[in-house]
Design an enzyme around this catalytic site. Structure first.
Site, PDB file in Angstrom:
ATOM      1  N   ARG A 104       0.895  -1.111  -0.008  1.00 52.25           N
ATOM      2  CA  ARG A 104       0.351  -0.012   0.048  1.00 52.25           C
ATOM      3  C   ARG A 104       0.861   1.302  -0.036  1.00 52.25           C
ATOM      4  O   ARG A 104       1.721   1.439   0.773  1.00 52.25           O
ATOM      5  CB  ARG A 104      -0.789   0.075   1.334  1.00 52.25           C
ATOM      6  CG  ARG A 104      -2.011  -1.007   1.276  1.00 52.25           C
ATOM      7  CD  ARG A 104      -3.021  -0.598   2.329  1.00 52.25           C
ATOM      8  NE  ARG A 104      -2.556  -0.331   3.597  1.00 52.25           N
ATOM      9  CZ  ARG A 104      -3.192   0.209   4.464  1.00 52.25           C
ATOM     10  NH1 ARG A 104      -4.676  -0.028   4.385  1.00 52.25           N
ATOM     11  NH2 ARG A 104      -2.935   0.613   5.614  1.00 52.25           N
ATOM     12  N   THR A 108      -1.257   7.455  -0.374  1.00 53.77           N
ATOM     13  CA  THR A 108      -2.384   7.368  -0.909  1.00 53.77           C
ATOM     14  C   THR A 108      -3.457   6.184  -0.512  1.00 53.77           C
ATOM     15  O   THR A 108      -4.536   5.967  -0.739  1.00 53.77           O
ATOM     16  CB  THR A 108      -2.454   7.087  -2.687  1.00 53.77           C
ATOM     17  OG1 THR A 108      -1.651   5.973  -2.781  1.00 53.77           O
ATOM     18  CG2 THR A 108      -1.576   8.247  -3.228  1.00 53.77           C
ATOM     19  N   ASP A 200       0.104  -3.742  12.164  1.00 52.84           N
ATOM     20  CA  ASP A 200       0.755  -4.135  10.869  1.00 52.84           C
ATOM     21  C   ASP A 200       1.169  -5.633  10.754  1.00 52.84           C
ATOM     22  O   ASP A 200       2.130  -6.142  11.556  1.00 52.84           O
ATOM     23  CB  ASP A 200       1.952  -3.302  10.542  1.00 52.84           C
ATOM     24  CG  ASP A 200       2.334  -3.314   9.116  1.00 52.84           C
ATOM     25  OD1 ASP A 200       2.394  -2.384   8.291  1.00 52.84           O
ATOM     26  OD2 ASP A 200       2.913  -4.325   8.692  1.00 52.84           O
ATOM     27  N   ASP A 203       4.679  -6.516   9.561  1.00 59.36           N
ATOM     28  CA  ASP A 203       5.755  -6.155  10.667  1.00 59.36           C
ATOM     29  C   ASP A 203       5.591  -7.129  11.773  1.00 59.36           C
ATOM     30  O   ASP A 203       6.757  -7.490  12.214  1.00 59.36           O
ATOM     31  CB  ASP A 203       5.459  -4.799  11.270  1.00 59.36           C
ATOM     32  CG  ASP A 203       6.142  -3.767   9.937  1.00 59.36           C
ATOM     33  OD1 ASP A 203       6.879  -4.175   9.252  1.00 59.36           O
ATOM     34  OD2 ASP A 203       5.609  -2.629  10.148  1.00 59.36           O
TER      35      ASP A 203
HETATM   36  C1  PRP Z   1      -1.151  -5.073   4.255  1.00 54.56           C
HETATM   37  C2  PRP Z   1      -1.982  -6.487   4.483  1.00 54.56           C
HETATM   38  C3  PRP Z   1      -2.740  -6.205   3.195  1.00 54.56           C
HETATM   39  C4  PRP Z   1      -3.103  -4.803   3.161  1.00 54.56           C
HETATM   40  C5  PRP Z   1      -4.699  -4.394   3.582  1.00 54.56           C
HETATM   41  O1  PRP Z   1      -0.156  -5.125   3.595  1.00 54.56           O
HETATM   42  O2  PRP Z   1      -1.299  -7.541   4.392  1.00 54.56           O
HETATM   43  O3  PRP Z   1      -2.142  -6.565   1.908  1.00 54.56           O
HETATM   44  O4  PRP Z   1      -2.183  -4.172   3.818  1.00 54.56           O
HETATM   45  O5  PRP Z   1      -4.814  -3.226   3.330  1.00 54.56           O
HETATM   46  P1  PRP Z   1      -5.921  -2.667   2.137  1.00 54.56           P
HETATM   47  O6  PRP Z   1      -6.992  -3.554   2.434  1.00 54.56           O
HETATM   48  O7  PRP Z   1      -6.070  -1.384   2.652  1.00 54.56           O
HETATM   49  O8  PRP Z   1      -5.287  -2.599   0.971  1.00 54.56           O
HETATM   50  P2  PRP Z   1       0.961  -3.910   3.406  1.00 54.56           P
HETATM   51  O9  PRP Z   1       0.595  -3.004   2.143  1.00 54.56           O
HETATM   52  O10 PRP Z   1       1.404  -3.352   4.518  1.00 54.56           O
HETATM   53  O11 PRP Z   1       2.357  -4.894   2.733  1.00 54.56           O
HETATM   54  P3  PRP Z   1       3.279  -5.833   3.586  1.00 54.56           P
HETATM   55  O12 PRP Z   1       2.278  -7.189   3.716  1.00 54.56           O
HETATM   56  O13 PRP Z   1       4.223  -6.090   2.618  1.00 54.56           O
HETATM   57  O14 PRP Z   1       3.349  -5.447   4.998  1.00 54.56           O
HETATM   58  N1  URA Z   2      -2.675  -3.378   6.988  1.00 52.60           N
HETATM   59  C1  URA Z   2      -2.223  -4.061   8.149  1.00 52.60           C
HETATM   60  O1  URA Z   2      -1.307  -4.909   8.461  1.00 52.60           O
HETATM   61  N2  URA Z   2      -2.890  -3.767   9.271  1.00 52.60           N
HETATM   62  C2  URA Z   2      -3.974  -2.933   9.145  1.00 52.60           C
HETATM   63  O2  URA Z   2      -4.722  -2.681  10.090  1.00 52.60           O
HETATM   64  C3  URA Z   2      -4.421  -2.294   7.815  1.00 52.60           C
HETATM   65  C4  URA Z   2      -3.657  -2.754   6.743  1.00 52.60           C
END
Ligand code: PRP
Ligand code: URA
Length: 209
Positions: A104, A108, A200, A203
């Site tokens: 994400r 944005t 997160d 993380d």
């Molecule tokens: C997180 C999560 C989803 C997304 C959800 O990933 O694992 O993929 O956010 O958010 P959304 O419904 O608003 O799109 P992130 O983008 O943090 O990436 P990561 O898994 O690499 O940490």
């Molecule tokens: N992605 C995450 O990992 N946690 C949230 O709460 C939203 C998006």
């Protein structure tokens, strides 16, 4: 419109509660994600097609019902979705695994694709797209767009925690997709994080914060 299933099983609720606690270690978080995914997979695979097969027991020939072909694909959304793969593979060890890489944009909150590799015969498979978090729904909707653009047809989405906003977005974008959720939460905050949520997921799985 696809169905939305929110689990009320006590084991799933208990383990999801442990997952949320801020003091839960990276090791325990990983184990819990795996265990919850396995429990959810048991239910999410309920409608998989079966076929009749003749086998021989030590006593006699008989006809039994077995999964039709080895036609399952698990597609984690990188990176946090990876944490759900082993739990699912514990139940469907012959499934193929594709990967969709999305993150994400921090400003944005829009999903940016950086990787996509799916099994060649994706169009024939029952596809389980997995990601622990469904927040705005942007990542899940985009991942399923990519999978459909490459031929994927029969798709189920599984996540651990979902915000109502994300469920709505995903249902509108992909009304043919059933959604399985361990816990439905209250809302998103100003940074599009789920409340009460678990923080997160990536993380917490990989200890990167
Ligand atoms: C997180 C999560 C989803 C997304 C959800 O990933 O694992 O993929 O956010 O958010 P959304 O419904 O608003 O799109 P992130 O983008 O943090 O990436 P990561 O898994 O690499 O940490
Ligand atoms: N992605 C995450 O990992 N946690 C949230 O709460 C939203 C998006």
């Amino acid at each position: 419109m696809g169905n939305v299933y929110v689990f009320d099983h006590p084991l799933i609720q208990h383990k999801t509660a442990l997952l949320r606690k801020q003091e839960t270690s990276v090791k325990d978080f990983r184990e819990l994600v795996k265990e919850i995914s396995m429990l959810m997979a048991y239910e999410a695979t309920r409608k998989l097609p079966l076929e009749e097969v003749e086998i021989t027991t030590p006593m006699q020939k008989t006809t039994v019902r077995m999964l039709k072909g080895e036609d399952i694909a698990i597609v984690p959304i990188l990176r946090a979705g990876l944490g759900m793969v082993d739990g699912m593979l514990a139940l469907v060890p012959n499934a193929k695994v594709g990967h969709v890489g999305l993150y994400r944009d921090p400003e944005t909150h829009e999903p940016i694709e950086y990787y996509c590799k799916l099994p060649n015969d994706i169009e024939k498979r029952e596809i389980f797209v997995v990601d622990p978090m469904l927040a705005t729904g942007g990542s899940a909707a985009a991942a399923i767009d990519f999978i459909k653009a490459r031929g994927g047809k029969k798709i189920i989405f599984m996540c651990l925690i979902a915000a109502p906003e994300g469920i709505e977005v995903l249902q509108k974008a992909h009304p043919d997709v059933d959604i399985f959720i361990a816990a439905k939460d209250e809302c998103l905050n100003d940074h599009a994080y789920i409340l009460p949520g678990l923080g997160d997921a990536g993380d917490r799985l990989y200890g990167t914060k």
